[in-house]
Design a protein around this motif. Structure first.
Motif, mmCIF file in Angstrom:
data_model
loop_
_atom_site.group_PDB
_atom_site.id
_atom_site.type_symbol
_atom_site.label_atom_id
_atom_site.label_comp_id
_atom_site.label_asym_id
_atom_site.label_seq_id
_atom_site.Cartn_x
_atom_site.Cartn_y
_atom_site.Cartn_z
ATOM 1 N N LEU A 1 0.613 -1.189 0.102
ATOM 2 C CA LEU A 1 0.111 -0.145 -0.027
ATOM 3 C C LEU A 1 0.913 1.286 0.029
ATOM 4 N N TYR A 2 1.881 1.239 0.680
ATOM 5 C CA TYR A 2 2.652 2.418 0.696
ATOM 6 C C TYR A 2 3.534 2.635 -0.428
ATOM 7 N N GLU A 3 3.972 1.591 -1.000
ATOM 8 C CA GLU A 3 4.633 1.628 -2.461
ATOM 9 C C GLU A 3 3.497 2.239 -3.477
ATOM 10 N N ILE A 4 2.308 1.884 -3.200
ATOM 11 C CA ILE A 4 1.214 2.572 -4.338
ATOM 12 C C ILE A 4 1.179 3.926 -3.896
ATOM 13 N N LEU A 5 1.026 4.536 -2.828
ATOM 14 C CA LEU A 5 0.881 6.052 -2.462
ATOM 15 C C LEU A 5 2.234 6.688 -2.818
ATOM 16 N N ASP A 6 3.383 5.939 -2.608
ATOM 17 C CA ASP A 6 4.697 6.820 -3.020
ATOM 18 C C ASP A 6 4.422 7.107 -4.560
ATOM 19 N N LYS A 7 4.062 6.293 -5.354
ATOM 20 C CA LYS A 7 4.187 6.315 -6.703
ATOM 21 C C LYS A 7 2.964 7.480 -7.032
ATOM 22 N N VAL A 8 1.937 7.576 -6.443
ATOM 23 C CA VAL A 8 0.845 8.603 -6.994
ATOM 24 C C VAL A 8 0.944 9.847 -6.268
ATOM 25 N N ASP A 9 1.487 9.708 -5.086
ATOM 26 C CA ASP A 9 1.336 11.136 -4.234
ATOM 27 C C ASP A 9 2.933 10.907 -3.236
ATOM 28 N N PRO A 10 3.807 11.017 -3.602
ATOM 29 C CA PRO A 10 5.041 10.913 -2.993
ATOM 30 C C PRO A 10 5.079 11.701 -1.408
ATOM 31 N N LYS A 11 4.743 13.095 -1.792
ATOM 32 C CA LYS A 11 4.417 14.086 -0.863
ATOM 33 C C LYS A 11 3.839 13.518 0.505
ATOM 34 N N ARG A 12 2.636 13.063 -0.049
ATOM 35 C CA ARG A 12 1.753 12.549 1.259
ATOM 36 C C ARG A 12 2.387 11.230 1.694
ATOM 37 N N ALA A 13 3.040 10.442 1.208
ATOM 38 C CA ALA A 13 3.811 9.277 1.511
ATOM 39 C C ALA A 13 4.686 9.680 2.506
ATOM 40 N N LEU A 14 5.301 10.964 2.148
ATOM 41 C CA LEU A 14 6.338 11.107 3.246
ATOM 42 C C LEU A 14 6.074 11.632 4.528
ATOM 43 N N SER A 15 4.859 12.086 4.560
ATOM 44 C CA SER A 15 3.985 12.402 5.853
ATOM 45 C C SER A 15 3.482 11.621 6.689
ATOM 46 N N LEU A 16 3.484 10.087 6.237
ATOM 47 C CA LEU A 16 2.711 8.994 6.861
ATOM 48 C C LEU A 16 3.642 7.831 7.042
ATOM 49 N N HIS A 17 3.473 7.459 8.169
ATOM 50 C CA HIS A 17 4.193 6.228 8.477
ATOM 51 C C HIS A 17 3.714 5.002 7.723
ATOM 52 N N PRO A 18 4.579 4.106 7.271
ATOM 53 C CA PRO A 18 4.233 3.376 6.256
ATOM 54 C C PRO A 18 3.536 1.982 7.119
ATOM 55 N N HIS A 19 3.177 2.205 8.344
ATOM 56 C CA HIS A 19 2.190 1.191 8.937
ATOM 57 C C HIS A 19 0.931 1.806 9.196
ATOM 58 N N ASP A 20 0.661 2.975 8.867
ATOM 59 C CA ASP A 20 -0.574 3.689 9.166
ATOM 60 C C ASP A 20 -1.297 3.399 7.868
ATOM 61 N N ARG A 21 -2.053 2.156 7.861
ATOM 62 C CA ARG A 21 -2.866 1.540 6.878
ATOM 63 C C ARG A 21 -3.862 2.324 6.444
ATOM 64 N N ARG A 22 -4.770 2.886 7.619
ATOM 65 C CA ARG A 22 -6.093 3.463 7.465
ATOM 66 C C ARG A 22 -5.696 4.874 6.580
ATOM 67 N N LYS A 23 -4.833 5.472 7.117
ATOM 68 C CA LYS A 23 -4.595 6.835 6.375
ATOM 69 C C LYS A 23 -3.967 6.667 4.905
ATOM 70 N N ILE A 24 -3.249 5.757 4.892
ATOM 71 C CA ILE A 24 -2.657 5.369 3.396
ATOM 72 C C ILE A 24 -3.883 4.842 2.519
ATOM 73 N N ILE A 25 -4.527 4.298 2.852
ATOM 74 C CA ILE A 25 -5.667 3.652 2.020
ATOM 75 C C ILE A 25 -6.699 4.777 1.648
ATOM 76 N N ARG A 26 -6.872 5.675 2.550
ATOM 77 C CA ARG A 26 -7.688 6.871 2.461
ATOM 78 C C ARG A 26 -6.951 7.671 1.336
ATOM 79 N N SER A 27 -5.782 7.994 1.455
ATOM 80 C CA SER A 27 -5.157 8.990 0.520
ATOM 81 C C SER A 27 -5.200 8.230 -0.952
ATOM 82 N N ILE A 28 -4.864 7.026 -0.926
ATOM 83 C CA ILE A 28 -5.036 6.377 -2.217
ATOM 84 C C ILE A 28 -6.493 6.638 -2.917
ATOM 85 N N GLU A 29 -7.581 6.437 -1.808
ATOM 86 C CA GLU A 29 -8.919 6.505 -2.479
ATOM 87 C C GLU A 29 -9.205 7.809 -2.896
ATOM 88 N N VAL A 30 -8.679 8.691 -2.259
ATOM 89 C CA VAL A 30 -8.807 10.526 -2.673
ATOM 90 C C VAL A 30 -8.339 10.580 -3.884
#
Length: 487
Positions: free
Chosen positions: A173-202
């Protein structure tokens, strides 16, 4: 019946006319927000205030919006519900998704309706992110979330997309977010699944990077967005930590006595049992199953145990885990309130009342709150029968109550740049701000592990050095023997 309807229309029309004539909106009206950790007494204070100043309560607890499971979510009792009107409580299917944007939209609508009845909106709950969504405009709905909803329905999420993401590991999940939104990925802990999924959905739903949306909303501030309700009074129900922990322990024991186990068993039978039999893991990341209690009782609910003693051990372990999780959550809530609300740059004053001693509740919590409301809010004609000169504010008990001073904002809120760092010394722990990193590398634990690894490394170097010397000595002896043989 007709006369009652006519009276209600006139009353509503009168307030609506007031808005139009004075060019006012619901954001100009007074609202009260009751904050605090679980077990501190938020619900009691909200009810006490509502019954005295013509108020209605809006639930801001993300688990209490669901139907059923009254014990595990610690809902107000039927008797308490009769004291005043409650909103956004017990209306949603337990398996349905409900986002903070759903809450924001419905809560703002509820505030407007309450004001049109000339009542005081009182927001009460422990999901502080929900409270933020009411007080500050910092959320932008995605395209799918702009669909209109009413009081009895919520936005239907794309289940296929949700399931697709949920089966992936946190790393994937973190790798997906890092590809589509690296700035957001940088601000999230790689284990924070809920926020990572939310940002991918957005990103998938709106076509916009979540980091860009947040930047537009907050500007250069880490936490921001314009203040919506300036005529708001924030009351923080505080409690001595030791007393609160003991209160939480007793609350969990009482939940068990009043049927918590049966409640959990029934929901497990209806939902997680089928998942487990199908080879899937129990789902504690969606809907009401995120409540403290389900995950903690997982072993007790799922393990096949015939021995009663072993079953009792599982039960006691589950109860203890629930107590620990609840105490940890209370600690998290207190920290969130301090960092995200009290210390907020564009914040509102927050006033603390003490609930440590229930025997003097009126003196330390209720009366200070009533005296505060008298001075902190601009009442005008917003609330029927309540204004600056109302009898409730002239009680003899209020005269000797010392005015509450607002809580002091601290300057130690972590606003340092978010730069992800990995500590390979401490099993790959991840830190996403400079402050977190500095605290970690100066901590006793890190230094202890670092010193231990240095000792091991030094020992290894010494061993290798000695081994090298032995090899050199052996090579020299071999060379000497070879030379002697040649001679």
């Amino acid at each position: 019946m007709l006369l009652n309807l006519l009276a209600r229309f006139i009353k509503s029309h009168k307030v609506s006319s007031l808005f139009n004539i004075n060019k006012m909106s619901m954001y100009d009206g007074p609202i009260v927000v009751v904050l605090g950790a679980t077990g501190a007494g938020k619900s009691k204070l909200a009810l006490d205030i509502a019954s005295r100043v013509n108020g209605e309560i809006i639930n801001a607890d993300s688990m209490q919006v669901y139907k059923g499971l009254d014990i595990v979510t610690n809902k107000v009792t039927p008797e308490e519900l009769k004291i005043c009107e409650h909103h956004l409580i017990g209306f949603l299917s337990p398996l349905q998704e409900y986002t903070v944007i759903d809450f924001q939209r419905q809560a703002l609508k509820a505030i407007e309706k309450i004001q049109c009845r000339r009542k005081l909106p009182i927001i009460c709950g422990g999901t502080n992110y929900y409270i933020e969504a009411i007080l500050w405009k910092f959320l932008t709905p995605t395209n799918k979330e702009q669909l209109r909803i009413d009081d009895t329905s919520v936005r239907q999420v794309d289940d296929n997309s949700k399931k697709e993401l949920e089966v992936l590991s946190s790393t994937e999940l973190y790798e997906i977010l890092d590809k589509v939104d690296p700035k957001r990925a940088l601000s999230l802990h790689p284990h924070d699944r809920r926020k990572i999924i939310r940002s991918i959905e957005v990103y998938r739903q709106s076509g916009q990077k979540h980091s860009d949306i947040l930047k537009l909303q907050t500007g250069d501030q880490r936490i921001g967005g314009p203040l919506l309700f300036k005529n708001a009074c924030l009351i923080y129900v505080d409690c001595d930590r030791e007393i609160l922990n003991e209160r939480i322990n007793k609350r969990v024991d009482k939940m068990v006595e009043t049927g918590l186990i049966d409640e959990l068993k029934l929901f497990h039978e209806d939902y997680n049992k089928d998942r487990l039999q199908s080879g899937l893991q129990a789902d504690y990341e969606r809907g009401i199953f995120q409540s403290i209690g389900f995950k903690e009782f997982h072993d007790y609910l799922t393990k096949e145990v015939s021995d009663n003693n072993e079953r009792n051990v599982l039960l006691n372990e589950s109860i203890e885990r629930m107590k620990i999780s609840t105490r940890q959550y209370a600690k998290y809530q207190r920290k969130w309130i301090r960092n995200r609300i009290v210390n907020r740059e564009n914040g509102l004053a927050v006033y603390a009342v003490d609930s440590s001693d229930p025997s003097i509740w009126d003196k330390t919590a209720l009366f200070p709150s009533l005296k505060l409301l008298h001075t902190a809010l601009q009442w005008g004609e917003w609330v029927e029968n309540i204004n600056k000169t109302s009898d409730i504010f002239k009680l003899d008990e209020l005269k000797n109550i010392v005015n509450i001073e607002p809580m002091t904002a601290e300057s130690n809120t972590d606003l340092s740049p978010r730069v992800k760092r990995v500590c390979h010394i401490c099993n790959g722990q991840i830190f996403i701000t400079d402050k977190e990193w500095q605290i970690h590398i100066t901590s006793k634990r890190h230094k202890k592990i670092q010193a231990s690894q240095k000792r091991k490394l030094k020992n290894t170097v010494n061993i290798l050095s000695n081994h090298e010397k032995q090899l050199q000595k052996k090579a020299k002896e071999t060379l000497t023997e070879s030379t002697a043989n040649d001679e």
